[in-house]
Design a protein around this motif. Structure first.
Motif, PDB file in Angstrom:
ATOM      1  N   TYR A 172       3.592  -3.473   3.776  1.00  0.00           N
ATOM      2  CA  TYR A 172       2.720  -2.822   2.792  1.00  0.00           C
ATOM      3  C   TYR A 172       1.271  -2.766   3.276  1.00  0.00           C
ATOM      4  N   ASN A 173       0.806  -3.852   3.874  1.00  0.00           N
ATOM      5  CA  ASN A 173      -0.590  -3.917   4.310  1.00  0.00           C
ATOM      6  C   ASN A 173      -0.893  -2.954   5.448  1.00  0.00           C
ATOM      7  N   LYS A 174       0.138  -2.532   6.177  1.00  0.00           N
ATOM      8  CA  LYS A 174      -0.048  -1.561   7.264  1.00  0.00           C
ATOM      9  C   LYS A 174       0.195  -0.132   6.812  1.00  0.00           C
ATOM     10  N   HIS A 175       1.124   0.056   5.858  1.00  0.00           N
ATOM     11  CA  HIS A 175       1.607   1.408   5.601  1.00  0.00           C
ATOM     12  C   HIS A 175       1.570   1.864   4.139  1.00  0.00           C
ATOM     13  N   VAL A 176       1.151   0.980   3.226  1.00  0.00           N
ATOM     14  CA  VAL A 176       0.989   1.374   1.824  1.00  0.00           C
ATOM     15  C   VAL A 176      -0.490   1.462   1.468  1.00  0.00           C
TER      16      VAL A 176
END
Length: 297
Positions: free
Chosen positions: A186-190
């Motif tokens: 999530y921290n990379k892609h959301v």
């Protein structure tokens, strides 16, 4: 900037439910209103609230609502997954625009699942009053979404990949180790901001409080949306359409390209420093371009 809340009765069979909504601005202003469709399904409207910028800058009345089963709308924990269909959410959208008296003149902005809903609504219902369509971080099929997320998962640390695979195979999706590994994704892609904006956190709290409508997470799809696609109908969308996705987005270009290739009147904007939430990650550019699109003659 006025804000008005309300609830629209929504009849399904012999049952009556309620759809909560909020209007920012004045529907009688003469400016075409924008209906926002949140993601998930099952992630309430809070994450989209910064779209009130479009009212502040351009005077566009902006409508937020919680789709059935989440947020301030009726919750239905006992309904089977077969209840939660694309047609149900299109019926709810039809009901809302009729309730608000805007069915003859409105725009739609959908994020992620909301864009899936918006594209299906435009391509299958052909609403005469829908003038412009904005699809933000939206896949054109779940197969392409799966392919996109599989590529991104391979970019995670090897140990994180192993944790995700182990728990998905075991079905232990509530394990804190699994949730921590998912958060790395999530921290990379959301959303790449640190910390996450309060509205985003509020949306995910809503999902966690009642996950009935959604699958276990963004990239492990098990519910009624598995196999979803609009690839065979998006060529019938007649509205001017704006596509937005980000460099680090879950909805990689392979997900979005079919919209660009098949919709007759379409423009595609790529956000170079964003993942799945460009309206936070590159807010100034995002709202300038979306505002220009919606307010153009």
């Amino acid at each position: 900037m006025s804000r008005t809340e309300g609830k629209a009765d929504f009849v399904v069979g012999d049952e009556t439910f309620q759809t909560w909504y909020e209007i920012v601005g004045d529907l009688k202003s003469g400016i075409r209103p924008l209906v926002t469709l949140h993601g998930g399904p099952g992630i309430p409207h809070h994450g989209l609230l910064t779209h009130d910028t479009l009212n502040k800058v351009h005077g566009i009345p902006v409508i937020f609502y919680d789709q059935l089963g989440i947020g301030a709308s009726t919750h239905l924990q006992n309904k089977p997954k077969e209840f939660w269909t694309e047609a149900l959410f299109m019926d709810e959208l039809d009901n809302l625009v009729n309730h608000l008296g805007i069915a003859d003149n409105f725009d739609i902005l959908g994020h992620s699942w909301g864009g899936m809903l918006g594209s299906a609504y435009a391509a299958k219902r052909h609403p005469a009053g829908l003038k412009r369509l904005v699809l933000v971080d939206t896949p054109s099929s779940m197969d392409l979404w799966d392919e996109s997320c599989a590529i991104l998962l391979k970019g995670l640390p090897e140990e994180t990949q192993k944790v995700i695979q182990k728990h998905q195979e075991a079905g232990t999706l509530e394990d804190p180790e699994y949730k921590a590994a998912v958060q790395v994704f999530y921290n990379k892609h959301v959303c790449r901001l640190d910390p996450w904006p309060e509205n985003v956190l509020e949306s995910f709290k809503g999902l966690e409080a009642d996950p009935t409508v959604a699958g276990p997470n963004e990239f492990y799809i098990t519910g009624s949306l598995r196999g979803w696609t609009v690839l065979d109908v998006i060529h019938t969308i007649t509205q001017e359409t704006l596509l937005v996705n980000g460099r680090y987005d879950e909805a990689q270009d392979i997900c979005v390209a079919p919209f660009f290739e098949k919709i007759p009147k379409v423009k595609w904007i790529h956000m170079a420093e964003s993942s799945h939430m460009p309206y936070y990650e590159e807010a100034e550019r995002y709202f300038r371009l979306v505002g220009q699109f919606l307010s153009a003659p």
